[in-house]
Design a protein around this motif. Structure first.
Motif: not given
Length: 262
Positions: A196-208
């Motif tokens: 999950l990319m929120v601009g250049r504010v945050a880069l998140l992930y979650q396993t499927t």
């Protein structure tokens, strides 16, 4: 005897006189015919002369008309030549300006090439220090542009356009809210995750399977697992919103770092 002679003489004289009268009449008739014939001939000559005069006058009128047309043509050519002279003069000025511009372009080109190289180097450094979203794709685009810099078939304008386009793409990433999948190491194991990319504010992930969630730490430059109880549902919902699977009508709690003070 004497009477007979007298009669003969008188008769001869009469005959002679008659013959003289007939001859004079004949001569008079001949002269009149000649005069009439001469008059007819004179009229014919006069008509022929008049016809020749008419032809000469007609030819003269044609020549005069042709002369007038030639004068008009000459006047038109004078105006045209004057316009051409002004046009040629302006073209000569434009050629001089173009020659000067070509010299300037050559000077600018000598300055642009090193500038483009510095811009590419700066952009590469920026990408490597930025959030690592779609990193392989971004670096591949950078390699393509670097290849253009050494390609003799690509002119300076195309090189500049390609570098500018790459900068524009990187600039647009700052307004992106999107989700994509990639493979990454999660707790020592290669797993497919939803990024999950929120601009250049945050880069998140979650396993499927939704069991592990994490966020990129700008300070440590590493992905770190976040508290499941606090962020799991919010990250799952945010990923669904980014994929247009859920309406963006709720407040989500996401692990976003506070902005740094400049």
């Amino acid at each position: 005897m004497i009477k007979h002679r007298v009669r003969t003489f008188v008769l001869s004289a009469f005959v002679a006189a008659g013959s003289l009268s007939l001859g004079t009449a004949a001569m008079g008739q001949t002269t009149l015919d000649e005069v009439l014939q001469e008059g007819i001939s004179t009229n014919v000559l006069a008509q022929e002369s008049q016809e020749r005069i008419n032809e000469i006058v007609g030819d003269t009128d044609k020549l005069i008309d042709q002369y007038k047309n030639v004068l008009k043509t000459v006047d038109g050519l004078k105006v045209y030549n004057a316009q051409m002279e002004r046009s040629i003069e302006r073209q000569m000025q434009a050629m001089e300006e173009l020659t000067e511009n070509i010299k300037n372009v050559t000077d600018v080109k000598r300055q642009v090439e090193p500038l483009l190289v510095r811009m590419i180097d700066g952009l590469e450094q920026f990408i490597r220090n930025d959030l690592p979203f779609q990193l392989e794709e971004r670096l591949a685009g950078l390699d393509r542009v670097e290849d253009l810099m050494t390609n003799p078939d690509v002119d300076s304008s195309e090189r500049f356009r390609s570098v500018f386009e790459l900068y524009q793409i990187e600039n647009d990433y700052g307004r992106v809210f999107q989700s994509y999948q990639q493979t990454m190491d999660v707790n020592g194991q290669e797993r497919i995750v939803d990024m999950l990319m929120v601009g250049r504010v945050a880069l998140l992930y979650q396993t499927t399977d939704g069991t592990v969630s994490g966020a990129y730490n700008k300070e440590t430059k590493q992905f770190e697992v976040v508290d499941e109880a606090t962020y799991r549902k919010s990250i799952t919902s945010a990923i669904r919103v980014a994929n247009a699977q859920e309406a963006a009508d709720k407040i989500l709690i996401l692990p976003i770092s506070a902005p740094e003070r400049m």
